[in-house]
Design an enzyme around this catalytic site. Structure first.
Site, PDB file in Angstrom:
ATOM      1  N   LYS A   1      23.127  13.017  48.603  1.00 19.49           N
ATOM      2  CA  LYS A   1      23.669  12.265  47.567  1.00 19.49           C
ATOM      3  C   LYS A   1      24.445  10.785  47.782  1.00 19.49           C
ATOM      4  O   LYS A   1      24.005  10.077  47.376  1.00 19.49           O
ATOM      5  CB  LYS A   1      24.792  13.781  47.019  1.00 19.49           C
ATOM      6  CG  LYS A   1      24.445  14.757  46.050  1.00 19.49           C
ATOM      7  CD  LYS A   1      25.571  15.139  45.795  1.00 19.49           C
ATOM      8  CE  LYS A   1      24.973  16.788  45.458  1.00 19.49           C
ATOM      9  NZ  LYS A   1      26.074  17.966  44.991  1.00 19.49           N
TER      10      LYS A   1
ATOM     11  N   HIS B   1      -4.913  33.255  42.004  1.00 19.54           N
ATOM     12  CA  HIS B   1      -6.411  32.415  42.322  1.00 19.54           C
ATOM     13  C   HIS B   1      -6.010  31.000  42.401  1.00 19.54           C
ATOM     14  O   HIS B   1      -5.907  29.993  42.894  1.00 19.54           O
ATOM     15  CB  HIS B   1      -6.851  31.751  40.676  1.00 19.54           C
ATOM     16  CG  HIS B   1      -7.208  33.542  39.861  1.00 19.54           C
ATOM     17  ND1 HIS B   1      -8.650  33.824  40.760  1.00 19.54           N
ATOM     18  CD2 HIS B   1      -6.553  34.343  39.867  1.00 19.54           C
ATOM     19  CE1 HIS B   1      -8.620  35.052  40.121  1.00 19.54           C
ATOM     20  NE2 HIS B   1      -7.839  35.388  39.308  1.00 19.54           N
TER      21      HIS B   1
ATOM     22  N   GLU C   1      19.684  27.834  48.836  1.00 20.74           N
ATOM     23  CA  GLU C   1      20.178  26.599  48.661  1.00 20.74           C
ATOM     24  C   GLU C   1      21.494  27.842  49.940  1.00 20.74           C
ATOM     25  O   GLU C   1      22.516  26.920  50.151  1.00 20.74           O
ATOM     26  CB  GLU C   1      21.244  26.550  47.903  1.00 20.74           C
ATOM     27  CG  GLU C   1      22.098  24.624  47.980  1.00 20.74           C
ATOM     28  CD  GLU C   1      22.148  24.293  46.164  1.00 20.74           C
ATOM     29  OE1 GLU C   1      21.375  23.165  46.401  1.00 20.74           O
ATOM     30  OE2 GLU C   1      22.613  24.479  45.961  1.00 20.74           O
TER      31      GLU C   1
END
Ligand code: PA5
Length: 465
Positions: free
Chosen positions: A432, A319, A290
């Protein structure tokens, strides 16, 4: 030395000239480092970067400890309602310093409340957690700097009703609001309804706020030694607040990452070999993403820049991910976090029934974890993949505080190198605003029309199976 940065395998003389960094390249950043450092120092003096000074504010400890003591008496369960910077730091420190806290029985937890951090609005996840709690013995931290984040608002409204249904008018005593000292919907509610509250100091943004009440209050309730956490960060500050690139680990690590990015290594993996530090990598992922992922540079030009952070866990992700890191595209730099001393270790016993297993006898589990990290670093290095290691002596409040401070300063400095503002996040605003429009919030009608016109332009392609 509690923390060290081993960057041997970042350098061209170890991993080769194509992706490795040369001493000359590092040296070319010395002057810029001094200039950035003085800009940072000037801004600190002007009070623009208050996160730097949070660790030295030990006064906050007694205030928070006293409130935490009350909450511990009052509740068996405490729940953080928040998202992004209002949640990730708490999760990281809880995992580091109170490993498996919520799984322990009340006696092993020394009767401390369980602490849940709910940072999503998935109704299955949210209601399952409420089911685990008796409302009469459950308290909530509602954490939002802006006071208006939709997810946190939604969680709060549901939790408030749930508590009110159980305890009636006493519901206010079940909430502590942690928000801006002056403005926003949560601060207004504190004034109107008399909720208990804490202030997030002005100028401290969400992802730099774990060392404020945002993290400190919930963590203190769960038994974290917050004075030692802050002291660890304060003690470390002198190591990262000077302008010598080669001896400042925050500046040096940012510079290494920046130079690697210039060579096309645009993905930055953070891989602790420690269950305790697992979520520090998750917290850092948000901090790095961010802060550095930006369309515009500070000069106003379009740059579309930013390293992509990935979090991984050793050995688990050996893995899962390491195949890609060792043989996939040359686009990654890997930072390991190594722990020298575990709180406990387990010796592997001898078992002669299987000759294939005897080589492990007499070694310890911690030793295996360490050797696997060294082996992974060697495999990367052999394949010309730059990697470095942050060594932590032991996971303690002091070293976790130091790590937080290291990464915060590293991120700020990296912002300057990349030429972006690491303290804003304009890219999340658009989403938003569309959300507000879709949820019918007043004042967002135009955004709703924009959303509808984007939909109208699209040719829908859905495969029903
Ligand atoms: O780092 C940030 O600023 C963000 O991740 C915020 O913490 C997140 O968006 C939540 O915002 P707020 O604290 O205003 O609810």
């Amino acid at each position: 030395m509690k923390i060290s940065l081993d960057y041997t395998n970042m350098m061209a003389d170890t991993v080769g000239a194509e992706y490795g960094i040369t001493d000359d390249e590092l040296q070319s950043l010395h002057e810029q480092t001094r200039s950035i450092h003085s800009q940072i120092a000037r801004r600190r003096q002007q009070g623009e970067l208050p996160f730097f000074d949070l660790p030295s504010n030990q006064e906050v400890v007694s205030e928070i400890t006293s409130l935490a003591n009350d909450l511990r008496q009052q509740f068996d369960n405490l729940v953080v309602l928040g998202i992004g910077g209002s949640a990730l730091g708490t999760t990281a420190v809880l995992q580091a310093l109170r490993l498996s806290h919520n799984l322990l029985g009340s006696k092993q937890r020394e009767s401390l409340p369980r602490l849940f951090v709910l940072d999503n609005v998935d109704p299955d996840g949210f209601s399952t957690h409420l089911d685990l709690c008796d409302p009469a013995r459950t308290g909530f931290f509602v954490i939002s700097k802006s006071g208006s984040t939709v997810e946190t608002t939604c969680q709060f409204l549901i939790a408030r009703q749930w508590i009110e249904a159980a305890v009636g008018d006493a519901y206010r005593d079940h909430f502590v609001l942690i928000t801006d000292p002056e403005v926003g919907a949560l601060r207004d509610l504190v004034r109107q309804e008399g909720y208990r509250s804490c202030a997030i100091p002005a100028g401290v943004g969400g992802r730099f706020s774990v060392l404020t009440a945002v993290g400190l209050l919930p963590l203190a309730c769960a038994g974290v030694d917050i004075a030692a956490l802050l002291q660890g960060a304060a003690d470390f500050s002198e190591k990262v607040c000077h302008d010598d690139l080669e001896t400042n680990p925050a500046y040096l690590n940012a510079a290494l990452q920046y130079l690697a990015y210039q060579k096309g290594l645009s993905i930055s993996v953070l891989m602790p070999y420690s269950d305790r530090l697992r979520d520090v990598a998750d917290w850092f992922r948000q901090l790095w993403a961010e802060s550095l992922g930006k369309r515009y540079g500070t000069d106003g030009k379009i740059v579309n820049v930013g390293p992509t952070p990935i979090n991984a866990l050793g050995t688990t992700d050996q893995h899962s991910q390491v195949q890609l890191y060792v043989e996939g595209p040359y686009d990654k730099v890997v930072t390991f976090i190594a722990v020298d001393k575990f709180d406990r270790d387990l010796e592997v016993p001898r078992y002669d029934a299987s000759p294939a297993m005897t080589y492990l006898a007499g070694h310890s589990m911690g030793e295996l974890l360490r050797m696997e990290r060294l082996a992974t670093a060697a495999a990367l290095t052999k394949n010309h993949r730059p990697n470095c290691t942050i060594n932590v002596l032991q996971v303690t409040p002091a070293t976790v505080g130091a790590l937080i401070y290291l990464f915060e300063v590293q991120t700020l400095f990296a912002g300057y190198l990349f030429g972006v503002n690491p303290l804003d996040q304009p890219g999340v605003e658009e989403g938003k605003q569309f959300t507000y429009a879709l949820m019918g919030r007043q004042g967002f009608e135009e955004k709703g029309q924009e959303y509808a016109s984007i939909q109208a332009r699209q040719k829908t392609r859905v495969l029903n199976c």
